[in-house]
Scaffold this motif. Structure first.
Motif, PDB file in Angstrom:
ATOM      1  N   ASP A  42       0.743  -1.189   0.030  1.00 10.41           N
ATOM      2  CA  ASP A  42      -0.049  -0.133   0.045  1.00 10.41           C
ATOM      3  C   ASP A  42       0.890   1.282  -0.273  1.00 10.41           C
ATOM      4  O   ASP A  42       0.292   2.258  -0.036  1.00 10.41           O
ATOM      5  N   GLY A  43       2.147   1.153  -0.007  1.00 12.62           N
ATOM      6  CA  GLY A  43       3.006   2.221  -0.065  1.00 12.62           C
ATOM      7  C   GLY A  43       3.646   2.743   1.248  1.00 12.62           C
ATOM      8  O   GLY A  43       4.700   3.461   1.361  1.00 12.62           O
ATOM      9  N   GLY A  44       3.077   2.283   2.443  1.00 13.20           N
ATOM     10  CA  GLY A  44       3.533   2.823   3.586  1.00 13.20           C
ATOM     11  C   GLY A  44       3.115   4.395   3.732  1.00 13.20           C
ATOM     12  O   GLY A  44       2.691   5.349   3.100  1.00 13.20           O
ATOM     13  N   GLU A  45       3.919   4.788   5.122  1.00  4.45           N
ATOM     14  CA  GLU A  45       3.726   6.220   5.419  1.00  4.45           C
ATOM     15  C   GLU A  45       4.408   7.392   4.279  1.00  4.45           C
ATOM     16  O   GLU A  45       5.653   7.061   3.886  1.00  4.45           O
ATOM     17  N   GLY A  46       3.438   8.054   3.674  1.00  6.26           N
ATOM     18  CA  GLY A  46       4.003   9.069   3.030  1.00  6.26           C
ATOM     19  C   GLY A  46       4.588   8.745   1.595  1.00  6.26           C
ATOM     20  O   GLY A  46       5.401   9.438   0.725  1.00  6.26           O
ATOM     21  N   GLU A  47       4.418   7.383   1.404  1.00  4.92           N
ATOM     22  CA  GLU A  47       5.118   6.949   0.204  1.00  4.92           C
ATOM     23  C   GLU A  47       3.853   6.803  -0.984  1.00  4.92           C
ATOM     24  O   GLU A  47       2.689   6.364  -0.825  1.00  4.92           O
ATOM     25  N   LEU A  48       4.175   6.913  -2.542  1.00  6.46           N
ATOM     26  CA  LEU A  48       3.147   6.397  -3.395  1.00  6.46           C
ATOM     27  C   LEU A  48       2.976   5.152  -3.568  1.00  6.46           C
ATOM     28  O   LEU A  48       4.073   4.379  -3.465  1.00  6.46           O
ATOM     29  N   PRO A  49       1.784   4.596  -3.564  1.00  4.33           N
ATOM     30  CA  PRO A  49       1.578   3.133  -3.467  1.00  4.33           C
ATOM     31  C   PRO A  49       2.384   2.623  -4.792  1.00  4.33           C
ATOM     32  O   PRO A  49       2.130   3.135  -5.837  1.00  4.33           O
ATOM     33  N   PRO A  50       2.818   1.532  -4.822  1.00  9.97           N
ATOM     34  CA  PRO A  50       3.665   0.812  -5.797  1.00  9.97           C
ATOM     35  C   PRO A  50       2.635   0.566  -6.896  1.00  9.97           C
ATOM     36  O   PRO A  50       3.051   0.759  -8.003  1.00  9.97           O
ATOM     37  N   LEU A  51       1.322   0.344  -6.822  1.00 13.55           N
ATOM     38  CA  LEU A  51       0.574   0.212  -7.956  1.00 13.55           C
ATOM     39  C   LEU A  51       0.483   1.412  -8.685  1.00 13.55           C
ATOM     40  O   LEU A  51       0.261   1.039  -9.896  1.00 13.55           O
ATOM     41  N   LEU A  52       0.420   2.538  -8.132  1.00  7.82           N
ATOM     42  CA  LEU A  52       0.180   3.991  -8.837  1.00  7.82           C
ATOM     43  C   LEU A  52       1.455   3.952  -9.500  1.00  7.82           C
ATOM     44  O   LEU A  52       1.499   4.280 -10.750  1.00  7.82           O
ATOM     45  N   VAL A  53       2.913   3.755  -8.887  1.00  3.64           N
ATOM     46  CA  VAL A  53       4.076   3.820  -9.692  1.00  3.64           C
ATOM     47  C   VAL A  53       4.017   2.773 -11.034  1.00  3.64           C
ATOM     48  O   VAL A  53       4.269   3.323 -12.006  1.00  3.64           O
ATOM     49  N   ALA A  54       3.483   1.611 -10.807  1.00  4.62           N
ATOM     50  CA  ALA A  54       3.377   0.748 -12.056  1.00  4.62           C
ATOM     51  C   ALA A  54       2.424   1.262 -13.143  1.00  4.62           C
ATOM     52  O   ALA A  54       2.475   0.957 -14.106  1.00  4.62           O
ATOM     53  N   THR A  55       1.272   2.069 -12.684  1.00  7.12           N
ATOM     54  CA  THR A  55       0.224   2.500 -13.367  1.00  7.12           C
ATOM     55  C   THR A  55       1.149   3.414 -14.296  1.00  7.12           C
ATOM     56  O   THR A  55       0.797   3.631 -15.432  1.00  7.12           O
ATOM     57  N   LEU A  56       1.538   4.419 -13.696  1.00  4.37           N
ATOM     58  CA  LEU A  56       2.238   5.732 -14.390  1.00  4.37           C
ATOM     59  C   LEU A  56       3.234   5.032 -15.509  1.00  4.37           C
ATOM     60  O   LEU A  56       3.477   5.650 -16.515  1.00  4.37           O
ATOM     61  N   LEU A  57       3.884   3.974 -14.990  1.00  2.00           N
ATOM     62  CA  LEU A  57       4.977   3.343 -15.804  1.00  2.00           C
ATOM     63  C   LEU A  57       4.220   3.132 -17.187  1.00  2.00           C
ATOM     64  O   LEU A  57       4.945   3.070 -18.384  1.00  2.00           O
ATOM     65  N   GLY A  58       2.985   2.313 -16.820  1.00  2.00           N
ATOM     66  CA  GLY A  58       2.551   1.858 -18.234  1.00  2.00           C
ATOM     67  C   GLY A  58       2.000   3.108 -18.846  1.00  2.00           C
ATOM     68  O   GLY A  58       1.815   2.832 -20.265  1.00  2.00           O
ATOM     69  N   LEU A  59       1.606   3.960 -18.640  1.00  2.00           N
ATOM     70  CA  LEU A  59       1.301   5.354 -19.140  1.00  2.00           C
ATOM     71  C   LEU A  59       2.536   6.041 -19.893  1.00  2.00           C
ATOM     72  O   LEU A  59       2.193   6.229 -20.913  1.00  2.00           O
ATOM     73  N   GLN A  60       3.637   5.824 -19.307  1.00  2.00           N
ATOM     74  CA  GLN A  60       4.937   6.512 -19.790  1.00  2.00           C
ATOM     75  C   GLN A  60       5.839   5.668 -20.783  1.00  2.00           C
ATOM     76  O   GLN A  60       6.035   6.142 -21.717  1.00  2.00           O
ATOM     77  N   ARG A  61       5.350   4.368 -20.543  1.00  2.00           N
ATOM     78  CA  ARG A  61       6.324   3.497 -21.378  1.00  2.00           C
ATOM     79  C   ARG A  61       5.606   2.185 -21.494  1.00  2.00           C
ATOM     80  O   ARG A  61       5.650   1.033 -20.906  1.00  2.00           O
ATOM     81  N   PRO A  62       4.671   2.145 -22.448  1.00  2.00           N
ATOM     82  CA  PRO A  62       3.758   1.165 -22.702  1.00  2.00           C
ATOM     83  C   PRO A  62       4.560  -0.397 -22.975  1.00  2.00           C
ATOM     84  O   PRO A  62       3.888  -1.383 -22.994  1.00  2.00           O
TER      85      PRO A  62
END
Length: 142
Positions: A42-62
């Motif tokens: 879930d990303g923990g305290e103050g961190e972006l959730p890894p699922l969001l990071v992976a989502t953004l990667l999919g949008l940036q580098r399909p």
């Protein structure tokens, strides 16, 4: 606080950094290792959730491994409907609201998130659903 209580917190932060770095680098083996060692999906305290990071990667580098990252994160306990940030958006809100921001259309990322259980009806703090995000960014319903 005593030094003993700081050690677990410090170890958890290290695991979170390892997980984030693995996701950003699309390193499936390191990501699995971090999750197996107890990194929070879930990303923990103050961190972006890894699922969001992976989502953004999919949008940036399909062309990357983002789909495998999403699959493994959800299998490891990540919630595709987790609200994040001050607006309470989900990864699907971000993907559907991204048409003008990224190099590729969000369709494959959106499809994968929905396949993994993301709910199109999830609302942010203003009551906007993922479909509202799509409409605002000009994505037509198919």
């Amino acid at each position: 606080m005593s030094g003993a209580s700081e050690t677990p917190r410090s170890a958890q932060r290290s695991l979170q950094r390892l997980l984030r770095s693995a996701v950003e680098g699309q390193d499936l083996i390191a990501m699995q290792a971090a999750m197996a060692a107890g990194a929070r999906t879930d990303g923990g305290e103050g961190e972006l959730p890894p699922l969001l990071v992976a989502t953004l990667l999919g949008l940036q580098r399909p062309e990357g491994r983002w789909a495998s990252l999403l699959d493994r994160l959800v299998a490891g306990g990540a919630d595709p409907n987790q609200a994040m940030g001050p607006r309470g958006e989900t990864a699907l809100h971000r993907a559907l609201g991204s048409k003008r921001r990224w190099r590729s259309p969000p369709d494959p990322v959106v499809r994968r998130l929905v396949q993994l259980g993301a709910d199109l009806g999830t609302q942010d703090v203003d009551g906007a659903t993922c479909m509202h995000a799509a409409a605002r960014s000009g994505i037509a319903a198919n």
